[in-house]
Design a protein around this motif. Structure first.
Motif, short mmCIF file in Angstrom:
data_model
loop_
_atom_site.label_atom_id
_atom_site.label_comp_id
_atom_site.label_asym_id
_atom_site.label_seq_id
_atom_site.Cartn_x
_atom_site.Cartn_y
_atom_site.Cartn_z
N CYS A 200 1.26 10.34 55.11
CA CYS A 200 0.53 10.01 53.88
C CYS A 200 1.12 8.72 53.33
CB CYS A 200 0.65 11.16 52.89
SG CYS A 200 -0.50 11.02 51.53
N ALA A 201 0.46 7.62 53.59
CA ALA A 201 1.05 6.30 53.40
C ALA A 201 0.68 5.63 52.08
CB ALA A 201 0.63 5.40 54.56
N LEU A 206 -5.19 3.38 50.82
CA LEU A 206 -4.31 2.34 51.32
C LEU A 206 -4.77 0.99 50.77
CD1 LEU A 206 -3.88 4.73 53.51
CD2 LEU A 206 -2.95 2.88 54.90
N PRO A 207 -3.92 -0.04 50.82
CA PRO A 207 -4.37 -1.38 50.37
C PRO A 207 -5.58 -1.84 51.18
CG PRO A 207 -1.99 -1.32 50.66
CD PRO A 207 -2.51 -0.04 51.23
N GLU A 208 -6.35 -2.75 50.60
CA GLU A 208 -7.50 -3.30 51.31
C GLU A 208 -7.03 -4.24 52.41
OE1 GLU A 208 -9.12 -7.02 48.75
OE2 GLU A 208 -9.13 -5.10 47.67
N PHE A 215 -2.53 -0.97 60.04
CA PHE A 215 -2.37 0.48 59.92
C PHE A 215 -3.44 1.24 60.71
CE2 PHE A 215 -3.50 4.56 58.06
CZ PHE A 215 -2.27 5.19 57.93
N LEU A 216 -4.72 0.88 60.53
CA LEU A 216 -5.79 1.67 61.14
C LEU A 216 -5.73 1.66 62.67
CD1 LEU A 216 -8.22 3.50 60.59
CD2 LEU A 216 -9.66 1.46 60.66
N GLY A 244 -13.15 3.82 59.20
CA GLY A 244 -12.94 2.54 58.53
C GLY A 244 -13.47 2.69 57.12
N SER A 245 -12.67 3.29 56.26
CA SER A 245 -13.14 3.79 54.97
C SER A 245 -13.56 2.69 54.01
CB SER A 245 -12.03 4.62 54.31
OG SER A 245 -11.43 5.51 55.21
N GLN A 246 -12.88 1.54 54.07
CA GLN A 246 -13.06 0.56 53.00
C GLN A 246 -14.09 -0.52 53.31
OE1 GLN A 246 -9.54 -0.49 50.76
NE2 GLN A 246 -8.36 1.13 51.75
#
Length: 358
Positions: A200-201, A206-208, A215-216, A244-246
């Motif tokens: 859990c980072a 997480l940052p954009e 990370f991904l 790829g959530s963001q």
């Protein structure tokens, strides 16, 4: 042996002959065809991982109560093969729990994992293990994440995992008691080669991109390493969800530069998954979206097409979601068994069929 043309015209074995043992299901949240086209254009038309696809399909995305879906309803359709109302996770409009493909996989002895750049309790990942009427009920979703027994988890959401758990201590402590290696950064997981992991980072998202680094793609590779080790020698393989959530957040913000950074990040994860499929027989990579966000178009700057170059621009028609179909890219074992124009529920059901989970 039956042969077919692979990407680039090379001859490859027909993936139909291979049994599907592992599924890597990749969701670009909010990713439409224009988003993929933008990546292609900005790459100077050099091949991307999307160009490696051995088959392509389209899916419709409407929810049970709206022609324009949200991520909760779309995630539920992809995860379970059933429609539900916007805002609802893992249950039908009448409130009955739906069984996700990931839960079915676990019941059949497959390994399971989730890798996201949002918090692990968010709509798309939550659709694969949670059952709530309100996608915003993060504490209920956190309790269900603990109960899910998913083997490998990479993402954010520490804010809720630090909360007190009914069995004592925090939810992080509860995961540790269940045998998970609990980490708060990806590098900490390097020492682990097998077993259950919760990384859990971030407190929330997480940052954009590009601020979160790689990370991904690296978390995708680590999850695949762990799941492969965990299922070695078993008859059944694994199911991994990668989001790829963001991409969605960038399109909501109508921020083309950020969107391109998120697409490049997701493409690296897709490439990592396809590379794994190349060296791991029986692996199918499915890349799709839950819906399109932003209504992005790529018009020419000038309408005189006798010019040698007209220029182009990236325009957004909305800060919300749209009702357009989204693409599905398939690679590896069984890539030719999903094709045509499908509803998002049909794609979910096809995955269950390929893994013999129905």
């Amino acid at each position: 042996m039956l042969l077919c043309l692979s990407a680039g015209g090379a001859i490859a074995s027909n993936p139909r002959a291979e049994e599907v043992r592992n599924v890597i299901f990749m969701v670009g949240d909010g990713m439409g065809l224009a988003h993929v086209s933008m990546l292609q254009i900005e790459n100077g038309y050099a091949p991307t991982a999307f160009d490696r696809a051995q088959n392509v399909a389209l899916i419709t995305t409407r929810s049970a109560n709206n022609r324009v879906t949200d991520s909760a309803a779309a995630g539920t359709a992809l995860a379970s093969g059933s429609k539900t109302d916007n805002g609802t996770l893992g249950q039908d409009p009448e409130g009955h729990a739906l069984t996700s493909t990931m839960t079915r996989a676990m019941m059949k002895g497959l390994g399971t994992g989730i890798v996201v750049t949002c918090y692990l309790q968010h709509a798309t990942p939550g659709a694969f293990y949670a059952h709530v009427a309100d996608r915003g009920d993060n504490m209920a979703i956190t309790r269900q994440l603990l109960a899910s027994n998913i083997d490998v988890l990479f993402g954010g959401g520490r804010r809720w995992l630090k909360e007190a758990c009914d069995e004592g201590g925090s939810y992080l402590d509860a995961f540790a008691r269940r045998g998970y290696f609990v980490a708060d950064s990806l590098p900490q997981t390097r020492v682990v080669g097998k077993g259950r992991v919760l990384c859990c980072a971030a407190d929330k998202h997480l940052p954009e991109a590009p601020g979160r680094g790689d990370f991904l793609p690296r978390a995708t590779e680590k999850a695949l390493e762990l799941l492969e080790a965990n299922t070695a020698g078993r008859k059944r393989g694994f199911m991994l969800l990668v989001e790829g959530s963001q991409i969605d957040y960038a399109a909501h913000a109508k921020d083309a530069d950020r969107l391109l950074a998120e697409m490049r990040d997701f493409e690296q994860a897709v490439a990592a998954a396809m590379d794994f499929a190349d060296r791991t027989p029986g692996t199918l990579v499915i890349v799709t979206a839950d819906h399109e966000t932003g209504g992005m178009t790529i018009p020419a700057n000038k309408e005189d097409f006798t010019l040698s170059e007209n220029g182009l621009q990236y325009q957004f028609s909305t800060g919300g979601h749209t009702g357009t179909m989204v693409p599905v890219y398939l690679y590896g074992a069984g890539a030719d068994r999903i094709a045509g124009v499908l509803d998002n529920t049909e794609l979910g059901l096809r995955i269950q069929e390929l893994l013999d989970l129905k």
